[in-house]
Scaffold this motif. Structure first.
Motif, mmCIF file in Angstrom:
data_model
loop_
_atom_site.group_PDB
_atom_site.id
_atom_site.type_symbol
_atom_site.label_atom_id
_atom_site.label_comp_id
_atom_site.label_asym_id
_atom_site.label_seq_id
_atom_site.Cartn_x
_atom_site.Cartn_y
_atom_site.Cartn_z
ATOM 1 N N GLY A 12 8.950 22.914 48.902
ATOM 2 C CA GLY A 12 7.738 23.722 48.946
ATOM 3 C C GLY A 12 6.753 23.310 50.016
ATOM 4 N N LYS A 13 7.157 22.400 50.909
ATOM 5 C CA LYS A 13 6.263 21.943 51.970
ATOM 6 C C LYS A 13 6.295 22.860 53.187
ATOM 7 C CE LYS A 13 6.528 17.092 50.566
ATOM 8 N NZ LYS A 13 6.900 15.715 50.978
ATOM 9 N N LEU A 14 7.326 23.680 53.291
ATOM 10 C CA LEU A 14 7.447 24.696 54.321
ATOM 11 C C LEU A 14 7.982 25.966 53.674
ATOM 12 C CD1 LEU A 14 9.113 22.704 57.271
ATOM 13 C CD2 LEU A 14 6.695 23.294 57.019
ATOM 14 N N LYS A 15 7.893 27.072 54.391
ATOM 15 C CA LYS A 15 8.502 28.297 53.874
ATOM 16 C C LYS A 15 9.269 29.006 54.988
ATOM 17 C CE LYS A 15 4.214 31.027 54.259
ATOM 18 N NZ LYS A 15 3.241 31.829 53.469
ATOM 19 N N SER A 16 10.362 29.617 54.593
ATOM 20 C CA SER A 16 11.194 30.342 55.543
ATOM 21 C C SER A 16 10.665 31.743 55.761
ATOM 22 C CB SER A 16 12.637 30.419 55.016
ATOM 23 O OG SER A 16 13.401 31.318 55.797
ATOM 24 N N LEU A 17 10.593 32.136 57.035
ATOM 25 C CA LEU A 17 10.291 33.523 57.375
ATOM 26 C C LEU A 17 11.562 34.279 57.736
ATOM 27 C CD1 LEU A 17 7.060 33.001 59.525
ATOM 28 C CD2 LEU A 17 7.222 33.625 57.102
ATOM 29 N N GLY A 18 12.676 33.559 57.824
ATOM 30 C CA GLY A 18 13.963 34.206 58.095
ATOM 31 C C GLY A 18 14.817 33.428 59.071
ATOM 32 N N LEU A 19 16.120 33.482 58.862
ATOM 33 C CA LEU A 19 17.066 32.895 59.808
ATOM 34 C C LEU A 19 17.205 33.810 61.011
ATOM 35 C CD1 LEU A 19 19.957 31.810 57.396
ATOM 36 C CD2 LEU A 19 17.955 30.493 58.101
ATOM 37 N N ILE A 20 17.186 33.232 62.194
ATOM 38 C CA ILE A 20 17.398 34.031 63.406
ATOM 39 C C ILE A 20 18.902 34.067 63.635
ATOM 40 C CG2 ILE A 20 16.764 34.363 65.821
ATOM 41 C CD1 ILE A 20 14.308 32.673 65.345
ATOM 42 N N PRO A 64 25.846 29.787 54.442
ATOM 43 C CA PRO A 64 26.426 29.380 53.153
ATOM 44 C C PRO A 64 25.693 28.229 52.481
ATOM 45 C CG PRO A 64 28.154 29.712 54.784
ATOM 46 C CD PRO A 64 26.853 29.769 55.519
ATOM 47 N N THR A 65 25.005 27.377 53.270
ATOM 48 C CA THR A 65 24.287 26.258 52.666
ATOM 49 C C THR A 65 22.951 26.682 52.055
ATOM 50 O OG1 THR A 65 23.127 25.653 54.721
ATOM 51 C CG2 THR A 65 25.312 24.694 54.362
ATOM 52 N N ALA A 66 22.489 27.894 52.391
ATOM 53 C CA ALA A 66 21.224 28.403 51.852
ATOM 54 C C ALA A 66 21.324 29.916 51.697
ATOM 55 C CB ALA A 66 20.064 28.030 52.768
ATOM 56 N N PRO A 67 22.204 30.383 50.814
ATOM 57 C CA PRO A 67 22.452 31.827 50.704
ATOM 58 C C PRO A 67 21.260 32.642 50.214
ATOM 59 C CG PRO A 67 23.527 30.635 48.918
ATOM 60 C CD PRO A 67 23.032 29.602 49.884
ATOM 61 N N ASP A 68 20.242 31.953 49.684
ATOM 62 C CA ASP A 68 19.056 32.657 49.205
ATOM 63 C C ASP A 68 18.060 32.972 50.316
ATOM 64 O OD1 ASP A 68 18.820 29.773 49.264
ATOM 65 O OD2 ASP A 68 16.819 29.997 48.412
ATOM 66 N N LEU A 69 18.263 32.403 51.509
ATOM 67 C CA LEU A 69 17.315 32.622 52.607
ATOM 68 C C LEU A 69 17.755 33.814 53.453
ATOM 69 C CD1 LEU A 69 16.604 28.977 53.828
ATOM 70 C CD2 LEU A 69 15.393 30.312 52.085
ATOM 71 N N PRO A 70 16.957 34.892 53.495
ATOM 72 C CA PRO A 70 17.311 36.072 54.295
ATOM 73 C C PRO A 70 17.242 35.783 55.794
ATOM 74 C CG PRO A 70 15.613 36.586 52.656
ATOM 75 C CD PRO A 70 15.706 35.087 52.744
ATOM 76 N N THR A 71 17.860 36.653 56.570
ATOM 77 C CA THR A 71 17.726 36.601 58.019
ATOM 78 C C THR A 71 16.563 37.502 58.435
ATOM 79 O OG1 THR A 71 19.091 38.514 58.607
ATOM 80 C CG2 THR A 71 20.245 36.441 58.119
ATOM 81 N N VAL A 72 16.084 37.309 59.652
ATOM 82 C CA VAL A 72 15.009 38.177 60.151
ATOM 83 C C VAL A 72 15.494 39.609 60.315
ATOM 84 C CG1 VAL A 72 13.785 36.293 61.317
ATOM 85 C CG2 VAL A 72 15.513 37.617 62.573
ATOM 86 N N ASN A 73 16.808 39.784 60.442
ATOM 87 C CA ASN A 73 17.381 41.114 60.645
ATOM 88 C C ASN A 73 17.444 41.950 59.374
ATOM 89 O OD1 ASN A 73 18.273 40.793 63.556
ATOM 90 N ND2 ASN A 73 19.353 39.083 62.632
ATOM 91 N N GLU A 74 17.163 41.330 58.242
ATOM 92 C CA GLU A 74 17.216 42.065 56.981
ATOM 93 C C GLU A 74 15.933 42.854 56.701
ATOM 94 O OE1 GLU A 74 18.860 39.833 53.600
ATOM 95 O OE2 GLU A 74 19.696 38.418 55.060
ATOM 96 N N GLY A 75 14.907 42.628 57.499
ATOM 97 C CA GLY A 75 13.676 43.394 57.365
ATOM 98 C C GLY A 75 13.751 44.696 58.148
ATOM 99 N N LYS A 76 12.599 45.324 58.365
ATOM 100 C CA LYS A 76 12.535 46.606 59.056
ATOM 101 C C LYS A 76 12.097 46.480 60.511
ATOM 102 C CE LYS A 76 11.411 49.150 54.808
ATOM 103 N NZ LYS A 76 10.417 50.047 54.147
ATOM 104 N N ARG A 77 11.501 45.335 60.881
ATOM 105 C CA ARG A 77 10.877 45.233 62.200
ATOM 106 C C ARG A 77 11.840 44.899 63.333
ATOM 107 N NH1 ARG A 77 7.749 46.967 58.985
ATOM 108 N NH2 ARG A 77 5.517 46.480 58.764
ATOM 109 N N VAL A 78 12.865 44.078 63.076
ATOM 110 C CA VAL A 78 13.802 43.681 64.134
ATOM 111 C C VAL A 78 15.237 43.794 63.633
ATOM 112 C CG1 VAL A 78 12.146 42.093 65.177
ATOM 113 C CG2 VAL A 78 13.796 41.228 63.537
#
Length: 312
Positions: free
Chosen positions: A221-229, A235-249
């Protein structure tokens, strides 16, 4: 009888677990190596490449019967380390745990690097991992799309902490910003360790780095992910979305990799000895010929990327 010792996957290597459970292997009677080997790491202690290098060095030492000494040479986006290895005698006693940055990206962007990937002797590709866009928890955005909205409202370029100017992490951040329609003001660091310290402390709010450098702090909880580029989740963090899963990029990718290389004209017998040891350690790795072809393809691909991206 075949060796039944467990082998390290690339992701296990990156995790650099203290107890790897690999049985010691006796030294061989071959002439190489007959003294300690220096493994040059192009970033300061604490970076993911440093941890991978130390884990790899420890296991190479067991297989080769000699100590492997890690030498951290940070600066100039990893090119100082690359230059040091290329100046060394081609005898196998000075090696580089190189990455996409110091082997390919920085030499393309920085003329003062004075070398290209073709100048090294490829030994093996040993790991691959995604870049992550990560933030201090105080940043008022929790997703890539929310961050794009936040950045556009600032009216000025948003400071982005990055491990060097001419690195794929930085290029990935710039590609994301350009695709989303805003700009970053790059704040370069010599490595992931110093950058993480400032990011957690709030001196910089947003950064790009290897996922392995930030994951434990995200879990705490010391940092937060905004998305994998990256084009896919890791596979080591399947809960973290990529930046491509949003609408902007869409279609933004900056996956990192690393491998073992030596100075030009490394004797084939030395390369074969090192490659055999790596094959004994790693469950997955690219042999010298495959790694050499991979380097050539990456250099061609990243030259095209560098021509599109404006680094300031």
């Amino acid at each position: 009888m075949p060796d039944r010792s467990p082998r390290l996957s690339r992701r296990t290597l990156l995790a650099s677990l203290p107890a790897l459970g690999i049985a010691p292997v006796a030294a061989t009677a071959q002439a190489y190596p007959d003294k300690p080997i220096t493994l040059v790491v192009p970033f300061p202690p604490g970076a993911v490449t440093d941890r991978a290098g130390r884990a790899l060095g420890a296991e190479l030492g067991k297989r080769l019967g000699q100590q492997v000494i890690v030498d951290n040479v940070g600066g100039a986006s990893g090119t100082l380390a690359g230059q040091k290895v290329l100046r060394a005698r081609p005898d196998g006693y000075t090696l580089l745990i190189g990455t996409v940055n110091d082997l390919v990206m920085a030499p393309i962007v920085l003329k003062q690097a004075g070398y290209s990937a073709k100048d090294f002797t490829p030994i093996a590709k040993v790991f691959q991992a995604p870049t992550i866009l990560v933030a201090n928890p105080a940043l008022p955005a929790d997703t890539a799309d929310e961050f794009v909205d936040y950045a556009k409202k600032q009216g000025r370029p948003v400071p982005l902490g990055a491990t060097g100017l001419a690195t794929l992490q930085t290029v990935g951040g710039v590609m994301f910003a350009e695709a989303a329609g805003f700009k970053f003001d790059i704040v370069p660091y010599k490595g992931g360790g110093p950058l993480l310290t400032d990011l957690v402390g709030g001196q910089v709010q947003v950064a790009t780095m290897a996922l392995g450098s930030a994951l434990s702090l995200i879990r705490q909880g010391k940092l937060k992910s905004l998305g994998l580029i990256s084009l896919r989740r890791d596979p080591t963090a399947p809960d973290l979305p990529t930046v491509n899963e949003g609408k902007r990029v869409k279609g933004i990718e900056a996956d990192l990799w690393g491998g073992l290389a030596g100075p030009a004209n490394l004797p084939p017998a030395v390369v074969a000895r090192l490659s055999a040891a790596l094959g004994d350690i790693l469950a997955e790795y690219a042999d010298p010929a495959s790694f050499g072809m991979f380097l050539a393809r990456e250099e061609e691909r990243l030259r095209a990327v560098a021509a599109r991206v404006q680094l300031e």
